[in-house]
Enzyme design. Sequence first.
Site, PDB file in Angstrom:
ATOM      1  N   VAL A  37       0.812  -1.215   0.000  1.00  0.00           N
ATOM      2  CA  VAL A  37       0.000   0.000   0.000  1.00  0.00           C
ATOM      3  C   VAL A  37       0.846   1.266   0.000  1.00  0.00           C
ATOM      4  CG1 VAL A  37      -1.965  -1.096   1.115  1.00  0.00           C
ATOM      5  CG2 VAL A  37      -0.200  -0.034   2.529  1.00  0.00           C
ATOM      6  N   ALA A  41      11.837   5.133  -0.800  1.00  0.00           N
ATOM      7  CA  ALA A  41      13.245   4.787  -0.913  1.00  0.00           C
ATOM      8  C   ALA A  41      13.740   4.031   0.314  1.00  0.00           C
ATOM      9  CB  ALA A  41      14.070   6.058  -1.113  1.00  0.00           C
ATOM     10  N   TYR A  42      13.132   4.276   1.479  1.00  0.00           N
ATOM     11  CA  TYR A  42      13.661   3.726   2.708  1.00  0.00           C
ATOM     12  C   TYR A  42      12.663   2.876   3.485  1.00  0.00           C
ATOM     13  CZ  TYR A  42      17.334   6.974   1.596  1.00  0.00           C
ATOM     14  OH  TYR A  42      18.330   7.646   0.941  1.00  0.00           O
ATOM     15  N   ASP A  44       8.814   0.302   2.937  1.00  0.00           N
ATOM     16  CA  ASP A  44       7.654  -0.167   2.178  1.00  0.00           C
ATOM     17  C   ASP A  44       6.618  -0.641   3.179  1.00  0.00           C
ATOM     18  OD1 ASP A  44       8.537  -0.344  -0.861  1.00  0.00           O
ATOM     19  OD2 ASP A  44      10.223  -1.052   0.343  1.00  0.00           O
ATOM     20  N   LYS A  60       5.369  -2.721   8.089  1.00  0.00           N
ATOM     21  CA  LYS A  60       6.252  -1.666   7.601  1.00  0.00           C
ATOM     22  C   LYS A  60       7.680  -2.185   7.576  1.00  0.00           C
ATOM     23  CE  LYS A  60       7.735   3.102   8.375  1.00  0.00           C
ATOM     24  NZ  LYS A  60       7.557   4.338   9.167  1.00  0.00           N
ATOM     25  N   ASP A 152       8.481  15.390  12.460  1.00  0.00           N
ATOM     26  CA  ASP A 152       7.941  15.336  11.091  1.00  0.00           C
ATOM     27  C   ASP A 152       6.418  15.336  11.117  1.00  0.00           C
ATOM     28  OD1 ASP A 152       7.976  15.305   8.338  1.00  0.00           O
ATOM     29  OD2 ASP A 152       8.241  13.133   8.170  1.00  0.00           O
TER      30      ASP A 152
END
Length: 484
Positions: A37, A41-42, A44, A60, A152
């Site tokens: 889903v 780059a770091y 999935d 994850k 973040d």
Amino acid sequence: MDPPSPPSSPPPPPPEKSWSIYTRREITSKYEILDRVGSGAYSDVYRARRLSDSLIVALKEVHDYQSAFREIEALQTLQNSPNVIALLDYFWREDEDAVLVLEFLPTDLASLINDAKRAWDGGITVREIKRWIVQILCGVDACHRNSIVHRDLKPSNLLISADGVLKLADFGQARILLESGFVGFDENPRLHEPNVPNPTSVVQQPLEVVRETEIPRQDGSGNEEHGSLGKEEGIEGLDMHKANDSMSEIDKETHDGDTSCLATCTTSDVDDDPFKGSYSYEAEEGADDRYGALTSIVGTRWFRAPELLFGSTKYGPEIDLWSLGCIFAELFSLEPLFPGTSDIDQLGRIFCVLGNVTEEIWPGCSELPDYKTISFGKVEKPLGLESRLPNQSPDEINLVKKLLFFDPASRATAMELLHDKYLNEEPLPVPISELRVPSSRTAQDEGSPGEWGDYRDMASDSDFEDFGSVNVTTTNTGFSIRFP
């Protein structure tokens, strides 16, 4: 006699980048991987079914040691917080990526804002906005009371369950600041949001974060480690010395800092050139450890505090509070508040609205690492937040203003805002059960780049040409850029 049925078609081969999760027996014996889903780059993220009880979860797969360690440590610390995503399990091997098992949440605040902008007559109601804000503040308050800085915060990292519970996610950039000088919070906080039902926790045992000591590995398991989340185990299977050493060296923020995917997967564009029009960052060289300097290259540009844009490495939870101001403004207006296309453009947009930074309004700002590198001409008549929130009430604008002070020490804390009159006067926040929630994450906008759309590289209504001519002067330390 009927002919024999043809053999079923074999499943398609897994993506090359994420082959490990399909071939790791300790994972596939417990979870049926349904589909991917989110991809970056770091990390999935996969939607999966837990075989023991058919619970849908998110797996994850994190391709970076530091990010995985940070996320596990932060989520274990916050495991009883109803407005923080739950870590259910994790898998760790010396020669493989960490895989975190998280509760699956189908949508996020970015999708809700997008749906409201496109299809909701009248947008998000005041009572709905108040409930979303209360939930966000409760999650951030839990972080800060535990000395955790998220670093973040943005709408796509605020995930939402099908029944309207909002949860902070993606803690790959988070820091637990243990030095008392960094954080000062109420040690006896009140419980907030009485209307929020305590969601049934799927973590069956209490957790305990173990710090500063190497945790013994399970016997007889070789290099394969499984995080059982038991009370005495802490972050089982993590080489704490390795993690701490890596944090005290160059902090390569190999964290996904752009589009957040379902269940906390994110993606990142590498942006080494500050003049490129991009939205997120990969960290450059700089110290970032638990007890010393922190990297300023964190977070997502549109929500980054001014001290980070000026290169500060001595900051605390106040950077999250600035991000909240930008998020709340977007909830009100359904438009990003400061959609900068570069660090310089980001600062320019902030100054146009709030005015210039001076020692008078922000004591010590001139000592920030990049303060003297880039200078802007004086903004004679700042537009003010009212110009960006033209349809909002004075109380709504004041709520945002309390977070968007240049001086970090002046920003209201999450706990203070939970007691703000805006949230405690009529109309009161709607019950969670009455919140409108998108059924799933919004598909990407037509013409927008990236698999998930989101905010990355969104068109802006101003850029460098809006500042007119640019004067570049060579200095002993590099160069200075001045905008008229």
